[in-house]
Design a protein around this motif. Structure first.
Motif, PDB file in Angstrom:
ATOM      1  N   ALA A 123       0.802  -1.207  -0.052  1.00 17.10           N
ATOM      2  CA  ALA A 123       0.131  -0.143  -0.091  1.00 17.10           C
ATOM      3  C   ALA A 123       0.847   1.239  -0.030  1.00 17.10           C
ATOM      4  CB  ALA A 123      -0.890   0.076   1.234  1.00 17.10           C
ATOM      5  N   VAL A 124       1.969   1.354   0.770  1.00 17.48           N
ATOM      6  CA  VAL A 124       2.903   2.595   1.152  1.00 17.48           C
ATOM      7  C   VAL A 124       4.144   1.885   0.697  1.00 17.48           C
ATOM      8  CG1 VAL A 124       3.701   4.029   2.599  1.00 17.48           C
ATOM      9  CG2 VAL A 124       1.233   3.632   2.299  1.00 17.48           C
ATOM     10  N   ASN A 125       4.816   2.614   0.027  1.00 16.74           N
ATOM     11  CA  ASN A 125       6.440   2.073  -0.481  1.00 16.74           C
ATOM     12  C   ASN A 125       7.464   3.246   0.101  1.00 16.74           C
ATOM     13  OD1 ASN A 125       8.566   0.600  -1.237  1.00 16.74           O
ATOM     14  ND2 ASN A 125       7.922   0.804  -3.467  1.00 16.74           N
ATOM     15  N   SER A 142      -4.922   7.438   3.298  1.00 17.06           N
ATOM     16  CA  SER A 142      -5.324   7.002   4.921  1.00 17.06           C
ATOM     17  C   SER A 142      -4.410   6.080   5.512  1.00 17.06           C
ATOM     18  CB  SER A 142      -6.750   6.573   4.682  1.00 17.06           C
ATOM     19  OG  SER A 142      -7.698   7.203   4.008  1.00 17.06           O
ATOM     20  N   THR A 143      -3.830   5.344   4.593  1.00 20.13           N
ATOM     21  CA  THR A 143      -2.870   4.339   5.370  1.00 20.13           C
ATOM     22  C   THR A 143      -1.805   5.107   6.057  1.00 20.13           C
ATOM     23  OG1 THR A 143      -3.343   2.716   3.652  1.00 20.13           O
ATOM     24  CG2 THR A 143      -1.353   2.287   4.975  1.00 20.13           C
ATOM     25  N   LEU A 144      -1.225   5.978   5.295  1.00 23.59           N
ATOM     26  CA  LEU A 144      -0.028   6.849   5.777  1.00 23.59           C
ATOM     27  C   LEU A 144      -0.479   7.558   6.989  1.00 23.59           C
ATOM     28  CD1 LEU A 144       1.815   8.774   2.974  1.00 23.59           C
ATOM     29  CD2 LEU A 144       2.798   7.446   4.621  1.00 23.59           C
ATOM     30  N   LEU A 145      -1.684   8.044   7.037  1.00 21.12           N
ATOM     31  CA  LEU A 145      -2.281   8.938   8.174  1.00 21.12           C
ATOM     32  C   LEU A 145      -2.321   7.924   9.387  1.00 21.12           C
ATOM     33  CD1 LEU A 145      -5.093  11.329   7.301  1.00 21.12           C
ATOM     34  CD2 LEU A 145      -2.809  11.935   7.952  1.00 21.12           C
ATOM     35  N   ASN A 146      -2.856   6.744   8.998  1.00 26.63           N
ATOM     36  CA  ASN A 146      -2.910   5.826  10.032  1.00 26.63           C
ATOM     37  C   ASN A 146      -1.758   5.266  10.693  1.00 26.63           C
ATOM     38  OD1 ASN A 146      -6.063   5.743  10.007  1.00 26.63           O
ATOM     39  ND2 ASN A 146      -5.897   3.820   8.629  1.00 26.63           N
ATOM     40  N   VAL A 147      -0.443   5.168   9.899  1.00 27.85           N
ATOM     41  CA  VAL A 147       0.841   4.924  10.489  1.00 27.85           C
ATOM     42  C   VAL A 147       1.128   6.086  11.330  1.00 27.85           C
ATOM     43  CG1 VAL A 147       3.149   4.617   9.882  1.00 27.85           C
ATOM     44  CG2 VAL A 147       1.236   3.486   8.589  1.00 27.85           C
ATOM     45  N   MET A 148       1.021   7.434  10.854  1.00 29.24           N
ATOM     46  CA  MET A 148       1.477   8.658  11.670  1.00 29.24           C
ATOM     47  C   MET A 148       0.747   8.820  13.048  1.00 29.24           C
ATOM     48  SD  MET A 148       1.991  11.615   8.790  1.00 29.24           S
ATOM     49  CE  MET A 148       1.008  11.521   7.493  1.00 29.24           C
ATOM     50  N   ALA A 149      -0.800   8.250  13.118  1.00 17.74           N
ATOM     51  CA  ALA A 149      -1.466   8.159  14.190  1.00 17.74           C
ATOM     52  C   ALA A 149      -1.088   7.208  14.870  1.00 17.74           C
ATOM     53  CB  ALA A 149      -2.876   8.452  13.725  1.00 17.74           C
ATOM     54  N   GLY A 150      -0.634   6.006  14.748  1.00 22.21           N
ATOM     55  CA  GLY A 150      -0.161   4.926  15.539  1.00 22.21           C
ATOM     56  C   GLY A 150      -1.284   3.860  15.320  1.00 22.21           C
ATOM     57  N   LEU A 151      -2.137   4.211  14.597  1.00 22.65           N
ATOM     58  CA  LEU A 151      -3.318   3.217  14.596  1.00 22.65           C
ATOM     59  C   LEU A 151      -2.894   1.923  14.131  1.00 22.65           C
ATOM     60  CD1 LEU A 151      -6.179   5.416  13.578  1.00 22.65           C
ATOM     61  CD2 LEU A 151      -6.142   4.240  15.805  1.00 22.65           C
ATOM     62  N   ILE A 152      -1.900   1.962  12.980  1.00 21.01           N
ATOM     63  CA  ILE A 152      -1.375   0.572  12.249  1.00 21.01           C
ATOM     64  C   ILE A 152       0.275   0.802  12.437  1.00 21.01           C
ATOM     65  CG2 ILE A 152      -3.451  -0.023  10.941  1.00 21.01           C
ATOM     66  CD1 ILE A 152      -2.036   1.079   8.679  1.00 21.01           C
ATOM     67  N   THR A 153       0.667  -0.232  12.390  1.00 21.79           N
ATOM     68  CA  THR A 153       2.080  -0.174  12.573  1.00 21.79           C
ATOM     69  C   THR A 153       2.815  -0.450  11.170  1.00 21.79           C
ATOM     70  OG1 THR A 153       1.715  -2.172  13.799  1.00 21.79           O
ATOM     71  CG2 THR A 153       3.358  -0.748  14.868  1.00 21.79           C
ATOM     72  N   ALA A 154       3.700   0.208  10.727  1.00 19.04           N
ATOM     73  CA  ALA A 154       4.402   0.213   9.387  1.00 19.04           C
ATOM     74  C   ALA A 154       5.174  -1.405   9.529  1.00 19.04           C
ATOM     75  CB  ALA A 154       5.277   1.270   8.945  1.00 19.04           C
ATOM     76  N   ASP A 155       5.398  -1.820   8.375  1.00 16.67           N
ATOM     77  CA  ASP A 155       6.261  -2.984   8.153  1.00 16.67           C
ATOM     78  C   ASP A 155       7.579  -2.921   8.412  1.00 16.67           C
ATOM     79  OD1 ASP A 155       4.653  -5.365   6.763  1.00 16.67           O
ATOM     80  OD2 ASP A 155       3.997  -3.582   6.024  1.00 16.67           O
ATOM     81  N   SER A 156       8.127  -1.453   8.129  1.00 15.82           N
ATOM     82  CA  SER A 156       9.559  -0.847   8.407  1.00 15.82           C
ATOM     83  C   SER A 156       9.273   0.759   8.232  1.00 15.82           C
ATOM     84  CB  SER A 156      10.439  -1.355   7.314  1.00 15.82           C
ATOM     85  OG  SER A 156      10.074  -0.909   5.942  1.00 15.82           O
TER      86      SER A 156
END
Ligand code: ADP
Ligand code: MG
Lengths: 259, 281
Positions: free
Chosen positions: B36-38, B61-75
């Motif tokens: 989704a995000v590279n 939205s995925t990027l925002l969720n990562v920044m917000a801490g709702l999902i964790t990025a793979d790296s």
């Protein structure tokens, strides 16, 4: 039909009562005309007199009271325990995956089969009926509320998490309120089920209660008494349902209504 | 390949929020891995109004969720005020793309929700909520339920609710997407006012180029899936801006054209991902 006639609004409750009265009238007239054998089918007149007789002798308050009490405790225990289990399974999917197949299997059993065991464990008194009633109510609450739990809007949970809400606050502010409609559905269904449980319990072995009265009257071919009890049961169920519906309207004010 | 129109703006401010090499993959229900995000890196400056723009499904939205801490990025890492954060950060207020008002709570209780979660007393939080309700023009609707409000009013309640917790950083994910054009412009103006008054850092996600240009100091173009930062543009339009008039600024069209040329490529690429309408024979 003229517009004038359609504008007359008769409350639904009155309409129901009118319909029932009409049916009773037909039944009574058919009996009077000799088309219906009162030995097999009784008649509204006989039933009415029987109910008055039971009322004055105090049989109604005693036996209906007993059945009501059994159903009430059954509903409370089954409801609380079912809701609690639904939340535990909702919060712990692993536990759910292990235990749910067993629970679904148990729900498949006819509860009547539990009868002899319950009498053996809890005696002939009111306790065995409460347990029977609670068991039947339990599954309704468990399945409904668990479905409600799984239907919670994740967006709302995330919104609360983003505002710093902890697990307990998420349950209180999001999960529980969104389960309330499911809870009310369970309450309505469970109400009927709790009375059914109590009656079934009384069938298996008892010396008082509405179920026992029906069983007893049936044994002596007292069809009027059987039907009187059934009428009482219907009135009891309908008024309880009316009460829950009223409650529902009060509690679910936040929901857009369909009509 | 980063094109920059103008280097004035907030870049001498401190970095408020930084993304370092964020990559996110989802495993979809049919077992495929979706990238989704590279490898996205991005700096957001203090008090900046930054807009992320990209086609639908590009990972905004995925990027925002990562920044917000709702999902964790793979790296990758998320840094706020220079400190790596894991999980939810209370400095962020998040207005999500989907309707997130509690349907069973009144406007008052919705606005006061964040304060209630923080254990502020009923009297105090009601007073604060009432103030915001007045400020957002919702007077008279304190005890209405969300389903009794128009789409625009619901958005106002959501804004009031996020302002109540007074976050340093505000995330807005296509906040006015489903609204009509007029309501949208009024709300956009409100957001600009709030931003001027409160000096919050705003990360604004949109797929609407004119919205991005009218509001932001800087527009970041995200490529279609997998999301990557394709280009960044500073928007040298004067402040304070008025959303309804800014479109007639002499520079506006040039800026729009410059960005659109790049965005168009992504739209076409995205369309290929969706598949075409086949010829009717
Ligand atoms: N929970 C998820 N599971 C699987 N795929 C997801 C999930 N969330 C998002 N995706 C996929 O990731 C991509 C980016 O989604 P998203 O960030 O919502 O895009 P945008 O907000 O830019 O429209 C989309 O292709 C979407 O299908
Ligand atoms: Mg999105």
């Amino acid at each position: 039909m003229s517009a004038k006639f359609r504008n007359i609004r008769i409350p639904a409750l009155i309409q129901t009562v009118l319909l029932v009265m009409a049916l009773f009238l037909i039944w009574e007239l058919a009996t009077r005309a000799g088309k219906v054998d009162t030995f097999f089918f009784s008649s509204p007149n006989l039933i009415g007199n029987d109910i008055v007789k039971m009322w004055t002798s105090g049989d109604i308050s005693k036996h209906v009271g007993i059945t009501f009490k059994e159903a009430f405790y059954g509903l409370i225990y089954g409801g609380v325990f079912g809701t609690l289990c639904a939340f535990i399974f909702g919060m712990n999917k692993k536990l759910h995956n292990i235990l749910f197949p067993i629970i679904v299997g148990m729900n498949g059993l006819p509860k009547l089969a539990l009868g002899p065991l319950l009498i053996f464990w809890f005696g002939i008194g009111i306790e065995s009926k409460i347990v029977m009633s609670a068991v039947m109510v339990f599954f309704i609450f468990l399945f409904n509320i668990y479905a409600g739990y799984c239907n919670v809007d994740v967006t709302l949970i995330n919104a609360v998490r983003m505002m710093g809400g902890n697990q307990w606050q998420i349950i209180r502010k999001v999960i529980w309120p969104s389960c309330i409609p499911w809870f009310l559905v369970s309450l309505r269904t469970g109400l009927g089920m709790s009375i059914m449980g109590a009656i079934v319990g009384e069938y298996i072995g008892a010396n008082k209660g509405l179920g026992w009265m029906i069983q007893n009257a049936g044994g002596t071919y007292n069809i009027t008494r059987v039907i009187s009890c059934i009428v009482l049961l219907i009135i009891l169920m309908a008024s309880l349902d009316y009460f829950v519906k009223f409650l529902e309207k009060k509690i679910l004010r936040w929901r857009p209504t369909v009509d | 390949m980063t094109s920059i129109i103008n280097l004035q703006s907030k870049s001498e401010n401190k970095i408020k929020l930084a993304l370092k090499n964020i990559t996110v993959t989802f495993s979809s229900s049919n077992g495929h891995q979706v990238l989704a995000v590279n490898d996205v890196s991005l700096d957001v400056y203090e008090q900046e109004f930054i807009a992320l723009i990209g086609t639908s499904g590009c990972g905004k939205s995925t990027l925002l969720n990562v920044m917000a801490g709702l999902i964790t990025a793979d790296s990758g890492q998320v840094l706020i005020d220079g400190v790596e954060t894991v999980g939810i950060n209370p400095k962020i207020g998040y207005m999500s793309q989907l309707d997130s008002l509690l349907p069973w709570a009144t406007v008052m209780d919705n606005v006061a929700l964040g304060l209630e979660l923080r254990g502020i007393s009923k009297k105090e939080r009601r007073a604060m909520a009432r103030e915001l309700i007045v400020r957002m023009g919702l007077t008279g609707f304190e005890y209405s339920y969300p389903h009794e409000l128009s789409g625009g009013m619901k958005k106002r309640v959501t804004i009031a609710r996020v302002l109540a917790i007074d976050p340093e950083i505000l995330f807005m994910d296509e906040p006015f997407g489903p609204l009509d054009a007029f309501t949208k412009e009024i709300l956009q103006d409100d957001i600009l006012k709030i931003w001027h008054e409160t000096k919050k850092t705003i990360v604004y996600v949109t797929h609407d180029l004119s919205e991005a240009i009218s509001l932001a100091d800087r527009v970041v173009l995200i490529s279609s899936r997998p999301g990557k930062v394709k280009a960044e543009y500073n928007i040298p339009l004067p402040r304070p801006r008025n959303v309804m008039d800014i479109k007639f600024d002499a520079n506006y069209v040039d800026i729009e054209k410059t960005i659109w040329l790049q965005l168009k490529e992504e739209v076409i690429k995205g369309k290929e991902g969706i598949g075409h309408v086949s010829k009717i024979s």
